[in-house]
Design a protein around this motif. Sequence first.
Motif: not given
Length: 163
Positions: A103-120
């Motif tokens: 759940k944490d991995i899913f949540e982190f990936a979703w949040c990161f991709s939705e935030a629109g921040v350069e993933p580095g």
Amino acid sequence: AERYDNNLVTEIESELCLRNGKQIGNAQLCQVTWFLGRMGKETSKLFDVIEAEVLQRGLRKFSKEEKFLLMRGFIEASRGSKRFYKFLFSSFSEKDFSSFTAKDIFEFAWCFSEAGVEPGTVFEALEKEILNKGKEYFSEIQVMSIKKSFKKVGKGSKELFEL
């Protein structure tokens, strides 16, 4: 119950803005943020108060769950500066991912991709952990969502997309 009185919410927002963010604990800051985002309060002045307070306070004493609540609240309300999102995501390190649940991995990936921040390089580290855990660790819905998040930020190997 996902019901609320708009006047009551406005009164609570006003009261919290008057109190200043310093008087609100970490858990409460996160819960208020999540609540405002879920209730569609995109114009709330509290987002600005909370963002400034979190940037000043730092995230060292925030739990992983509290950080997720902050991210979700800001993302759902389409609020928060790029600086704020970078600050939130930089509080996680590669070693954190090994303790992440599915759940944490899913949540982190979703949040990161939705935030629109350069993933580095953060998505490379996350992918490594996903592949280490294996497909059986995740539900089908989580796997689909994780792939979608990786695709959205332009990351992910052939091996990841074949999960």
